[in-house]
Scaffold this motif. Structure first.
Motif, PDB file in Angstrom:
ATOM      1  N   ALA A  59       0.875  -1.176   0.000  1.00 28.19           N
ATOM      2  CA  ALA A  59       0.000   0.000   0.000  1.00 28.19           C
ATOM      3  C   ALA A  59       0.908   1.220   0.000  1.00 28.19           C
ATOM      4  CB  ALA A  59      -0.890   0.003   1.235  1.00 28.19           C
ATOM      5  N   ILE A  60       0.813   2.018  -1.033  1.00 25.83           N
ATOM      6  CA  ILE A  60       1.599   3.246  -1.124  1.00 25.83           C
ATOM      7  C   ILE A  60       0.663   4.410  -0.865  1.00 25.83           C
ATOM      8  CG2 ILE A  60       2.968   4.717  -2.657  1.00 25.83           C
ATOM      9  CD1 ILE A  60       3.904   2.119  -4.023  1.00 25.83           C
ATOM     10  N   LEU A  61       0.991   5.190   0.154  1.00 27.41           N
ATOM     11  CA  LEU A  61       0.161   6.332   0.515  1.00 27.41           C
ATOM     12  C   LEU A  61       0.856   7.584   0.017  1.00 27.41           C
ATOM     13  CD1 LEU A  61      -0.776   5.310   4.181  1.00 27.41           C
ATOM     14  CD2 LEU A  61      -1.728   4.508   2.012  1.00 27.41           C
ATOM     15  N   GLY A  62       0.308   8.173  -1.037  1.00 31.63           N
ATOM     16  CA  GLY A  62       0.894   9.348  -1.672  1.00 31.63           C
ATOM     17  C   GLY A  62       1.527   8.973  -2.995  1.00 31.63           C
ATOM     18  N   TYR A  63       1.232   9.754  -4.038  1.00 31.36           N
ATOM     19  CA  TYR A  63       1.704   9.422  -5.387  1.00 31.36           C
ATOM     20  C   TYR A  63       2.478  10.574  -6.006  1.00 31.36           C
ATOM     21  CZ  TYR A  63       1.549   6.686  -9.715  1.00 31.36           C
ATOM     22  OH  TYR A  63       1.869   5.940 -10.819  1.00 31.36           O
ATOM     23  N   GLY A  64       3.355  11.168  -5.192  1.00 34.20           N
ATOM     24  CA  GLY A  64       4.267  12.177  -5.721  1.00 34.20           C
ATOM     25  C   GLY A  64       5.439  11.471  -6.377  1.00 34.20           C
ATOM     26  N   ASN A  65       6.536  12.178  -6.558  1.00 32.95           N
ATOM     27  CA  ASN A  65       7.697  11.605  -7.241  1.00 32.95           C
ATOM     28  C   ASN A  65       8.191  10.324  -6.578  1.00 32.95           C
ATOM     29  OD1 ASN A  65       7.703  13.661  -9.125  1.00 32.95           O
ATOM     30  ND2 ASN A  65       9.095  14.935  -7.940  1.00 32.95           N
ATOM     31  N   ILE A  66       8.326  10.338  -5.271  1.00 32.92           N
ATOM     32  CA  ILE A  66       8.866   9.166  -4.580  1.00 32.92           C
ATOM     33  C   ILE A  66       7.846   8.027  -4.579  1.00 32.92           C
ATOM     34  CG2 ILE A  66       9.736   8.270  -2.382  1.00 32.92           C
ATOM     35  CD1 ILE A  66      10.882  11.110  -1.895  1.00 32.92           C
ATOM     36  N   GLY A  67       6.589   8.325  -4.288  1.00 36.97           N
ATOM     37  CA  GLY A  67       5.552   7.293  -4.315  1.00 36.97           C
ATOM     38  C   GLY A  67       5.473   6.594  -5.661  1.00 36.97           C
ATOM     39  N   ARG A  68       5.575   7.357  -6.745  1.00 35.59           N
ATOM     40  CA  ARG A  68       5.552   6.766  -8.094  1.00 35.59           C
ATOM     41  C   ARG A  68       6.738   5.838  -8.315  1.00 35.59           C
ATOM     42  NH1 ARG A  68       3.938  11.852  -9.502  1.00 35.59           N
ATOM     43  NH2 ARG A  68       5.968  12.452 -10.318  1.00 35.59           N
ATOM     44  N   GLU A  69       7.919   6.254  -7.891  1.00 31.25           N
ATOM     45  CA  GLU A  69       9.113   5.421  -8.080  1.00 31.25           C
ATOM     46  C   GLU A  69       9.040   4.148  -7.235  1.00 31.25           C
ATOM     47  OE1 GLU A  69      11.436   5.822 -10.466  1.00 31.25           O
ATOM     48  OE2 GLU A  69      10.129   7.459 -11.086  1.00 31.25           O
ATOM     49  N   VAL A  70       8.539   4.259  -6.020  1.00 31.19           N
ATOM     50  CA  VAL A  70       8.379   3.065  -5.169  1.00 31.19           C
ATOM     51  C   VAL A  70       7.393   2.105  -5.835  1.00 31.19           C
ATOM     52  CG1 VAL A  70       7.521   2.214  -2.936  1.00 31.19           C
ATOM     53  CG2 VAL A  70       9.026   4.213  -3.025  1.00 31.19           C
ATOM     54  N   ALA A  71       6.311   2.630  -6.403  1.00 33.08           N
ATOM     55  CA  ALA A  71       5.326   1.791  -7.090  1.00 33.08           C
ATOM     56  C   ALA A  71       5.978   1.042  -8.250  1.00 33.08           C
ATOM     57  CB  ALA A  71       4.155   2.642  -7.585  1.00 33.08           C
ATOM     58  N   LYS A  72       6.782   1.727  -9.042  1.00 36.34           N
ATOM     59  CA  LYS A  72       7.459   1.084 -10.185  1.00 36.34           C
ATOM     60  C   LYS A  72       8.419  -0.006  -9.720  1.00 36.34           C
ATOM     61  CE  LYS A  72       7.502   5.322 -12.904  1.00 36.34           C
ATOM     62  NZ  LYS A  72       8.407   6.351 -13.452  1.00 36.34           N
ATOM     63  N   LEU A  73       9.194   0.287  -8.682  1.00 33.57           N
ATOM     64  CA  LEU A  73      10.137  -0.708  -8.165  1.00 33.57           C
ATOM     65  C   LEU A  73       9.410  -1.928  -7.609  1.00 33.57           C
ATOM     66  CD1 LEU A  73      12.685   1.639  -6.378  1.00 33.57           C
ATOM     67  CD2 LEU A  73      13.145   0.167  -8.349  1.00 33.57           C
ATOM     68  N   ALA A  74       8.350  -1.687  -6.858  1.00 35.75           N
ATOM     69  CA  ALA A  74       7.586  -2.796  -6.290  1.00 35.75           C
ATOM     70  C   ALA A  74       7.018  -3.675  -7.403  1.00 35.75           C
ATOM     71  CB  ALA A  74       6.474  -2.267  -5.389  1.00 35.75           C
ATOM     72  N   ILE A  79       5.214  -7.356  -7.122  1.00 34.23           N
ATOM     73  CA  ILE A  79       4.391  -6.985  -5.967  1.00 34.23           C
ATOM     74  C   ILE A  79       3.140  -6.262  -6.467  1.00 34.23           C
ATOM     75  CG2 ILE A  79       4.319  -5.584  -3.870  1.00 34.23           C
ATOM     76  CD1 ILE A  79       7.393  -5.979  -3.709  1.00 34.23           C
ATOM     77  N   LYS A  80       1.997  -6.639  -5.951  1.00 32.73           N
ATOM     78  CA  LYS A  80       0.734  -5.954  -6.268  1.00 32.73           C
ATOM     79  C   LYS A  80       0.769  -4.590  -5.587  1.00 32.73           C
ATOM     80  CE  LYS A  80      -4.220  -6.452  -5.348  1.00 32.73           C
ATOM     81  NZ  LYS A  80      -5.214  -7.346  -4.722  1.00 32.73           N
ATOM     82  N   ARG A 109      -5.807  -2.332   3.491  1.00 29.64           N
ATOM     83  CA  ARG A 109      -6.526  -3.582   3.705  1.00 29.64           C
ATOM     84  C   ARG A 109      -5.880  -4.721   2.903  1.00 29.64           C
ATOM     85  NH1 ARG A 109     -11.348  -1.822   2.816  1.00 29.64           N
ATOM     86  NH2 ARG A 109     -11.631  -1.157   4.960  1.00 29.64           N
ATOM     87  N   GLY A 110      -5.344  -5.714   3.623  1.00 30.03           N
ATOM     88  CA  GLY A 110      -4.750  -6.881   2.977  1.00 30.03           C
ATOM     89  C   GLY A 110      -3.334  -6.681   2.466  1.00 30.03           C
ATOM     90  N   ALA A 111      -2.713  -5.550   2.785  1.00 27.93           N
ATOM     91  CA  ALA A 111      -1.350  -5.297   2.313  1.00 27.93           C
ATOM     92  C   ALA A 111      -0.321  -5.918   3.263  1.00 27.93           C
ATOM     93  CB  ALA A 111      -1.099  -3.800   2.177  1.00 27.93           C
ATOM     94  N   ASP A 112       0.813  -6.284   2.704  1.00 26.89           N
ATOM     95  CA  ASP A 112       1.923  -6.839   3.474  1.00 26.89           C
ATOM     96  C   ASP A 112       2.915  -5.755   3.883  1.00 26.89           C
ATOM     97  OD1 ASP A 112       1.243  -9.754   3.066  1.00 26.89           O
ATOM     98  OD2 ASP A 112       1.394  -9.055   0.986  1.00 26.89           O
ATOM     99  N   ALA A 143      -5.605  -3.042   9.490  1.00 30.84           N
ATOM    100  CA  ALA A 143      -6.045  -3.440   8.149  1.00 30.84           C
ATOM    101  C   ALA A 143      -4.968  -4.208   7.389  1.00 30.84           C
ATOM    102  CB  ALA A 143      -6.459  -2.202   7.344  1.00 30.84           C
ATOM    103  N   LEU A 144      -3.720  -4.040   7.789  1.00 26.45           N
ATOM    104  CA  LEU A 144      -2.619  -4.749   7.138  1.00 26.45           C
ATOM    105  C   LEU A 144      -2.683  -6.235   7.476  1.00 26.45           C
ATOM    106  CD1 LEU A 144       0.246  -2.268   8.098  1.00 26.45           C
ATOM    107  CD2 LEU A 144      -0.764  -2.539   5.816  1.00 26.45           C
TER     108      LEU A 144
END
Length: 181
Positions: A59-74, A79-80, A109-112, A143-144
């Protein structure tokens, strides 16, 4: 409180991070074996508590520059990725192959793993508190998935410390990386 250690940041950073874990991972032993060249990941990793990243949920909270890069790496590790961000970012989140959510609890909810990239937000003149102070609270942590991890490279005030301490005591969260400033 769970055991922890302080790690030094890169020279260009003035921030400090605090890592806490309840995993029985002998970091000093592993480091010594890797440095000595005596650790064979093909057979030696079986003796240590590890988990496969592929198939996990973040679960990534926030989609600025860093959030976007973490999403891509995950995503690169299989990783879902669920992202809590403002509605105006949802189309871009979905276009990136990620799942947009409208609330932080829905993302958790349901995140690791939960990874925080929101900043503190605006100050409420009535209370003097920022919008995201204590964003990570009992409800989000509950919720995790049990045995989850928290990554907070944002400001420490985003995490309600008592809720995290309780979650680590019960094993709901087993690892936390926090900004200590």
């Amino acid at each position: 409180h769970p055991p922890g250690c302080t790690a030094a940041p890169p020279p260009q950073s003035r921030r400090r991070a605090r890592w806490q874990s309840r995993l029985p991972l002998p970091v000093s032993e592993l480091n010594a074996r890797v440095v000595a060249g005596t650790f064979d990941t093909g057979k030696d990793v079986q003796g240590f508590p590890t988990a496969k990243l592929e198939g996990q949920t973040i679960a990534i909270l926030g989609y600025g520059n860093i959030g976007r890069e973490v999403a891509k790496l995950a995503a690169a590790f299989g990783i879902k990725v669920k992202v809590f961000a403002r509605e105006k970012h949802h189309a871009r989140i979905a276009a990136g192959g990620f799942i947009p959510t409208s609330t932080a609890i829905e993302a958790a909810r349901g995140a690791d793993v939960v990874s925080i990239h929101t900043g503190l937000g605006a100050v409420d003149p009535a209370t003097g508190r920022t919008a995201n102070t204590g964003l990570i609270n009992d409800e989000i942590l509950a919720a995790l998935n049990k045995g989850s991890a928290l990554l907070n490279f944002d400001l420490g005030a985003c995490v309600y410390a008592e809720a995290l301490s309780q979650a680590m005591t019960t094993g709901q969260v087993v690892s936390a990386t926090l900004d200590a400033d």
